[in-house]
Design a protein around this motif. Structure first.
Motif, PDB file in Angstrom:
ATOM      1  N   LEU A 254       0.886  -1.132   0.001  1.00  8.06           N
ATOM      2  CA  LEU A 254       0.066  -0.162   0.022  1.00  8.06           C
ATOM      3  C   LEU A 254       0.822   1.197  -0.121  1.00  8.06           C
ATOM      4  CD1 LEU A 254      -3.301   0.225   0.143  1.00  8.06           C
ATOM      5  CD2 LEU A 254      -2.694   0.705   2.907  1.00  8.06           C
ATOM      6  N   ILE A 353       0.492  -0.240  15.874  1.00  7.88           N
ATOM      7  CA  ILE A 353      -0.741   0.009  15.155  1.00  7.88           C
ATOM      8  C   ILE A 353      -0.991   1.329  14.646  1.00  7.88           C
ATOM      9  CG2 ILE A 353      -3.356  -0.025  15.545  1.00  7.88           C
ATOM     10  CD1 ILE A 353      -1.892  -2.690  15.888  1.00  7.88           C
ATOM     11  N   PHE A 356      -0.710   1.819  10.908  1.00 10.06           N
ATOM     12  CA  PHE A 356      -1.901   1.358  10.112  1.00 10.06           C
ATOM     13  C   PHE A 356      -2.927   2.518   9.894  1.00 10.06           C
ATOM     14  CE2 PHE A 356      -0.133  -2.630  11.013  1.00 10.06           C
ATOM     15  CZ  PHE A 356      -0.277  -3.527  10.009  1.00 10.06           C
ATOM     16  N   PHE A 360      -4.091   3.352   6.217  1.00  9.89           N
ATOM     17  CA  PHE A 360      -5.392   3.535   5.841  1.00  9.89           C
ATOM     18  C   PHE A 360      -5.577   4.847   5.185  1.00  9.89           C
ATOM     19  CE2 PHE A 360      -9.900   5.034   6.691  1.00  9.89           C
ATOM     20  CZ  PHE A 360     -10.455   3.878   6.767  1.00  9.89           C
ATOM     21  N   VAL A 399      -9.891   4.740  25.467  1.00 11.39           N
ATOM     22  CA  VAL A 399     -10.239   3.504  26.206  1.00 11.39           C
ATOM     23  C   VAL A 399      -9.250   3.138  27.037  1.00 11.39           C
ATOM     24  CG1 VAL A 399     -10.487   1.010  25.516  1.00 11.39           C
ATOM     25  CG2 VAL A 399     -11.202   2.729  23.823  1.00 11.39           C
ATOM     26  N   SER A 402      -9.994   4.878  30.489  1.00 18.77           N
ATOM     27  CA  SER A 402     -11.313   4.329  31.224  1.00 18.77           C
ATOM     28  C   SER A 402     -10.972   2.628  31.587  1.00 18.77           C
ATOM     29  CB  SER A 402     -12.517   4.495  30.158  1.00 18.77           C
ATOM     30  OG  SER A 402     -12.369   3.417  28.953  1.00 18.77           O
ATOM     31  N   SER A 403     -10.284   2.110  30.866  1.00 21.80           N
ATOM     32  CA  SER A 403     -10.167   0.653  31.141  1.00 21.80           C
ATOM     33  C   SER A 403      -9.034   0.427  32.506  1.00 21.80           C
ATOM     34  CB  SER A 403      -9.758  -0.167  30.205  1.00 21.80           C
ATOM     35  OG  SER A 403     -10.703  -0.368  29.132  1.00 21.80           O
ATOM     36  N   PHE A 404      -7.861   1.080  32.402  1.00 22.35           N
ATOM     37  CA  PHE A 404      -6.889   0.751  33.358  1.00 22.35           C
ATOM     38  C   PHE A 404      -6.754   1.923  34.452  1.00 22.35           C
ATOM     39  CE2 PHE A 404      -5.944  -1.356  29.410  1.00 22.35           C
ATOM     40  CZ  PHE A 404      -5.874  -2.801  30.003  1.00 22.35           C
TER      41      PHE A 404
ATOM     42  N   THR B 164     -14.418  -5.622  33.631  1.00 20.93           N
ATOM     43  CA  THR B 164     -13.551  -4.278  33.896  1.00 20.93           C
ATOM     44  C   THR B 164     -12.935  -3.812  32.472  1.00 20.93           C
ATOM     45  OG1 THR B 164     -13.196  -5.649  35.909  1.00 20.93           O
ATOM     46  CG2 THR B 164     -11.809  -3.656  35.399  1.00 20.93           C
ATOM     47  N   TYR B 165     -12.578  -4.898  31.761  1.00 21.86           N
ATOM     48  CA  TYR B 165     -11.698  -4.392  30.647  1.00 21.86           C
ATOM     49  C   TYR B 165     -12.435  -4.336  29.355  1.00 21.86           C
ATOM     50  CZ  TYR B 165      -7.891  -4.799  33.936  1.00 21.86           C
ATOM     51  OH  TYR B 165      -7.206  -4.686  34.997  1.00 21.86           O
ATOM     52  N   ARG B 167     -14.331  -2.373  27.468  1.00 19.70           N
ATOM     53  CA  ARG B 167     -14.113  -1.353  26.545  1.00 19.70           C
ATOM     54  C   ARG B 167     -12.602  -1.606  25.795  1.00 19.70           C
ATOM     55  NH1 ARG B 167     -15.866   4.483  28.357  1.00 19.70           N
ATOM     56  NH2 ARG B 167     -17.898   4.000  28.563  1.00 19.70           N
ATOM     57  N   PHE B 168     -11.875  -2.128  26.432  1.00 20.23           N
ATOM     58  CA  PHE B 168     -10.652  -2.080  26.048  1.00 20.23           C
ATOM     59  C   PHE B 168     -10.620  -3.564  25.056  1.00 20.23           C
ATOM     60  CE2 PHE B 168      -5.995  -3.511  26.249  1.00 20.23           C
ATOM     61  CZ  PHE B 168      -5.474  -2.525  25.738  1.00 20.23           C
ATOM     62  N   PHE B 171     -12.434  -2.888  21.863  1.00 14.93           N
ATOM     63  CA  PHE B 171     -11.397  -1.850  21.094  1.00 14.93           C
ATOM     64  C   PHE B 171     -10.513  -2.736  20.496  1.00 14.93           C
ATOM     65  CE2 PHE B 171      -7.629   0.962  20.500  1.00 14.93           C
ATOM     66  CZ  PHE B 171      -8.183   1.857  19.684  1.00 14.93           C
ATOM     67  N   ILE B 175      -9.746  -2.925  16.654  1.00 14.79           N
ATOM     68  CA  ILE B 175      -8.263  -2.687  15.845  1.00 14.79           C
ATOM     69  C   ILE B 175      -8.045  -3.968  15.112  1.00 14.79           C
ATOM     70  CG2 ILE B 175      -6.110  -2.626  16.475  1.00 14.79           C
ATOM     71  CD1 ILE B 175      -7.290  -0.104  16.504  1.00 14.79           C
ATOM     72  N   PHE B 178      -9.754  -3.590  11.723  1.00 11.73           N
ATOM     73  CA  PHE B 178      -9.337  -2.525  11.041  1.00 11.73           C
ATOM     74  C   PHE B 178      -7.824  -2.873  10.372  1.00 11.73           C
ATOM     75  CE2 PHE B 178      -6.724   1.441  11.039  1.00 11.73           C
ATOM     76  CZ  PHE B 178      -7.543   2.238  10.241  1.00 11.73           C
ATOM     77  N   VAL B 179      -7.065  -3.648  11.194  1.00  8.20           N
ATOM     78  CA  VAL B 179      -5.768  -4.008  10.515  1.00  8.20           C
ATOM     79  C   VAL B 179      -6.036  -4.723   9.388  1.00  8.20           C
ATOM     80  CG1 VAL B 179      -3.520  -5.002  10.876  1.00  8.20           C
ATOM     81  CG2 VAL B 179      -4.359  -3.176  12.528  1.00  8.20           C
ATOM     82  N   PHE B 181      -8.652  -4.973   7.612  1.00 13.29           N
ATOM     83  CA  PHE B 181      -9.078  -4.157   6.384  1.00 13.29           C
ATOM     84  C   PHE B 181      -7.878  -3.490   5.641  1.00 13.29           C
ATOM     85  CE2 PHE B 181     -10.090  -0.041   4.718  1.00 13.29           C
ATOM     86  CZ  PHE B 181     -10.902  -0.416   3.749  1.00 13.29           C
ATOM     87  N   VAL B 182      -7.102  -2.794   6.352  1.00 11.35           N
ATOM     88  CA  VAL B 182      -5.778  -2.361   5.493  1.00 11.35           C
ATOM     89  C   VAL B 182      -4.986  -3.508   4.732  1.00 11.35           C
ATOM     90  CG1 VAL B 182      -3.515  -1.150   6.039  1.00 11.35           C
ATOM     91  CG2 VAL B 182      -5.788  -0.555   7.275  1.00 11.35           C
ATOM     92  N   HIS B 201     -19.803   0.318   7.966  1.00  9.84           N
ATOM     93  CA  HIS B 201     -19.847   1.270   9.207  1.00  9.84           C
ATOM     94  C   HIS B 201     -21.147   2.058   9.254  1.00  9.84           C
ATOM     95  CE1 HIS B 201     -15.793   0.266   9.630  1.00  9.84           C
ATOM     96  NE2 HIS B 201     -15.757   0.812  10.822  1.00  9.84           N
ATOM     97  N   LEU B 205     -23.848   1.347  12.183  1.00  7.19           N
ATOM     98  CA  LEU B 205     -24.577   2.696  12.973  1.00  7.19           C
ATOM     99  C   LEU B 205     -26.106   2.607  13.095  1.00  7.19           C
ATOM    100  CD1 LEU B 205     -22.759   4.961  14.015  1.00  7.19           C
ATOM    101  CD2 LEU B 205     -23.701   6.237  12.245  1.00  7.19           C
TER     102      LEU B 205
END
Lengths: 445, 445
Positions: A254, A353, A356, A360, A399, A402-404, B164-165, B167-168, B171, B175, B178-179, B181-182, B201, B205
């Protein structure tokens, strides 16, 4: 980074070449939209050659390649200096800058959308995009500021209404835009209008939502903003430097100019410089204190007793390392700021990361045959060209926090308590008092 | 509703006609993508004529128009019966149904995307779309269930980590996509891949986020789900009936078969039937009680002391109405369930703004020259054809609840306070005390 720079120099002719090539084969072409995309490359902002005149004159004797190199270098340092100045200006300056950057990025993405779908005869659409930008900013910024300025807001009557019904008001604003869009539909343009509608929403998702996350990070303490931003910049720069001197093995199709050497060298530099930077910043309250509204002072403060993250702490080394330290008769513990460990995770993310995000963006630019998103920064292209990875990084940091870091703080909860009506606050206070006394945590007085 | 039905009957020829027309003018055509869109209409699922064979045989003697009318009618009532059955099955059945509907809608939108961009040679893309669907569901459903099952979850060690984690973890999953896709970008398909990425996306949504809001509404009490859903159905049906019998004045160019008479008649019916329905449902705890996990019982319960919303309350009439009641020597107060007032707002929204969801979907279908989103329900088209307005409505109800019903209760906040460490609870208590004394709400003792 190097990839973009080099394309900048040689691409004008490459694009033209592509257009010619495609014209020959357009009859059997499987890629239906390709011809129009190629043609549109000419109408899109292809920037980057836009240089201040004085600089242009001074550098006119240099060969093209070097001239661009110098221009790019000068503006890199100018931007870094600008960034330091803004940090010196404090959190408000940073937030305003984030907002400006966000608006510019949105503008760049939307402009490409207009060029791609070539909408000229639909005046409502430009207004609609901006309307959605304002609406979503109203929603996201409101959500942010409400939390932090709860006390001030609750004193003013009409602001209180805006807070209580914030979501509802935002939703109504959005619905107005939605209805407006439906009413603006014109038979001839259905498909383009829907495509641009989607385009606008994706742009909002990328730009507005993530700049909201950035603002949240700033409130956590400037260090959570400055360190990640710098890591991306360092990674970009060092990958370029290492790629320039040692680059041999191509990394990804790319971005043909990116190399494994640059990727690895950039990564290691990011970790080292990131740790160094974090170590220095840990020592200043200006950077580590969260931004809070102090009721006593009646204004925002960044003064605090630094949290345990920013106080040196003794860690016992893992056993495998202990055998080594024993051999040399060293201590088997190290004393570091706990933040440095978080800094390590962030630098690993930004160097593994982070790129990327760049791939993108560069794929996106290739898809629509544009060199840069805009032409605001001489030698660099558009604002979006410099911020593509920053948005990804900001989401990660948010993120991560908020997580850690942020497992429900008393401070945040208190702010929510202040949002209640006075009698509800009293009720909560009394219930809490009873509960604490009940559990023997509080002495009955 | 009528609009979709009628197009269904006559459109097959209309589409072909359009394709022919465009071929004549394609040389000077301003609408670049139009030709391909027209051609693709043939490859897209054009459904709706797919009828169970037995029904087909039984109705073969009827003229085409009536045959479709009967089929559509039968399946309308079948769906309503199914809906009642699911409600009888309880909240879990409803949530599972929401999930299934969501997946089907996503599939329909994505399938159209595939057909529009004609991607056949990229196997990764189908996997990627589904991967993003799973990831976002994991994130959204997790956020939901965490809140409601906090007590259970905190008892089990490994679930605690997931919480606890959460969200992480989400995420990181994102990711990875996302990677992926790229890395899956192929030069030849850049533009199509980015377009489909955006398409996916936007679909997420619309579909996933809003079905998350639906689940939240269900937790508030079944009434918050059943009433709005029924309102949209009633509005659709009554607008069709009124339009059929009295329709004369066209409403909007986008849906030429919709009339002002249908719009107004449907609106009034929705308000009346909505109020009636709410009145009946207010009297059953099964419908009004929020779904909560009871620690004592060790399972979900829907039993409660109904909140004040569902207890009859006396309201004084506004003055202008009081003059009338005085004339007739009536009481100047009325006793109603407060929920009926909220029901009124919802029915007004569903009959004024709701149809715009339909217009939007119908514009979308026209943009891509498809008749329906799919062919799952005979006579109705795809699932998405029936749920277009439901999503808009669900968002409205969710925002409505959070703004007007759910203004941060002291009870909920206290629950969060009790989740803090003891010393943090004390800290919060002391700060709150100081703040309240400072503002004169609490006497210093």
């Amino acid at each position: 980074m190097s990839e973009i720079r080099k394309r900048t120099v040689g691409d004008a002719s490459a694009v033209t070449q592509d257009v010619n090539d495609d014209h020959k084969e357009d009859v059997e072409s499987e890629d239906d939209g390709k011809i129009e995309v190629d043609l549109l490359a000419k109408t899109l902002p292809q920037g980057t050659n836009h240089t201040p005149e004085i600089l242009d004159a001074a550098l006119s004797s240099l060969p093209d390649r070097w001239r661009n190199w110098v221009i790019r270098g000068i503006f890199t340092w100018l931007m870094i200096a600008g960034f330091c100045l803004i940090i010196y200006g404090g959190p408000l300056a940073l937030m305003v800058t984030t907002l400006i950057v966000q608006v510019k990025c949105f503008e760049e993405i939307i402009n490409i959308g207009y060029a791609v779908y070539r909408i000229h005869g639909l005046p409502w659409f430009r207004s609609l995009s901006w309307y959605f930008l304002i609406t979503s900013n109203y929603f996201f910024y409101g959500e942010n500021l409400m939390d932090y300025f709860a006390v001030v807001i609750n004193r003013t009557g009409y602001l209180r209404i805006l807070v209580t019904y914030h979501r509802f008001i935002s939703f109504c604003l959005y619905i107005v835009g939605f209805v407006w869009f439906v009413l603006s539909l014109v038979k001839k343009y259905y498909m383009k209008q829907f495509s641009l509608f989607a385009w606008t929403h994706v742009a909002l998702l990328i730009v507005v939502m993530q700049s909201y996350l950035i603002i949240q990070n700033i409130f956590e303490g400037l260090i959570w903003f400055i360190v990640p931003v710098s890591m991306i910049v360092i990674n970009d720069m060092m990958a370029y430097v290492f790629g320039f001197f040692f680059g041999r093995t191509p990394l990804i199709k790319l971005s043909p100019k990116k190399t494994w050497e640059g990727f690895i060298g950039g990564g290691i530099s990011t970790v080292i410089l990131g740790l160094l930077m974090s170590y220095v910043m840990c020592q200043y309250r200006y950077f580590v204190c969260p931004i809070e509204y102090s009721e006593a002072l009646g204004r925002m403060t960044m003064d605090c007793e630094p949290s345990s993250l920013f106080r040196p702490q003794e860690y016992t080394l893992p056993e495998c390392l202990q055998t080594i330290t024993k051999m040399f008769n060293w201590k088997s513990t190290v004393t570091v700021y706990p933040f440095l460990l978080h800094s390590l995770s962030m630098s690993v993310f930004s160097s593994v990361i982070g790129p990327f995000g760049g791939f993108f963006a560069s794929g996106f630019k290739r898809a629509f045959k544009i060199k840069d998103f805009g032409d605001v920064i001489p030698g660099h292209g558009g604002i979006m060209d410099r911020f593509d990875c920053q948005y990804l990084m900001a989401t990660f940091v948010n993120v991560y926090i908020s997580s850690f870091i942020h497992t429900a703080s008393p401070q945040k909860l208190l702010q929510q308590v202040y949002n209640l009506k006075p009698e509800q606050q009293l009720q909560l206070y009394n219930t809490l008092q009873a509960a604490l006394e009940n559990r023997g945590l509080l002495n009955e007085s």
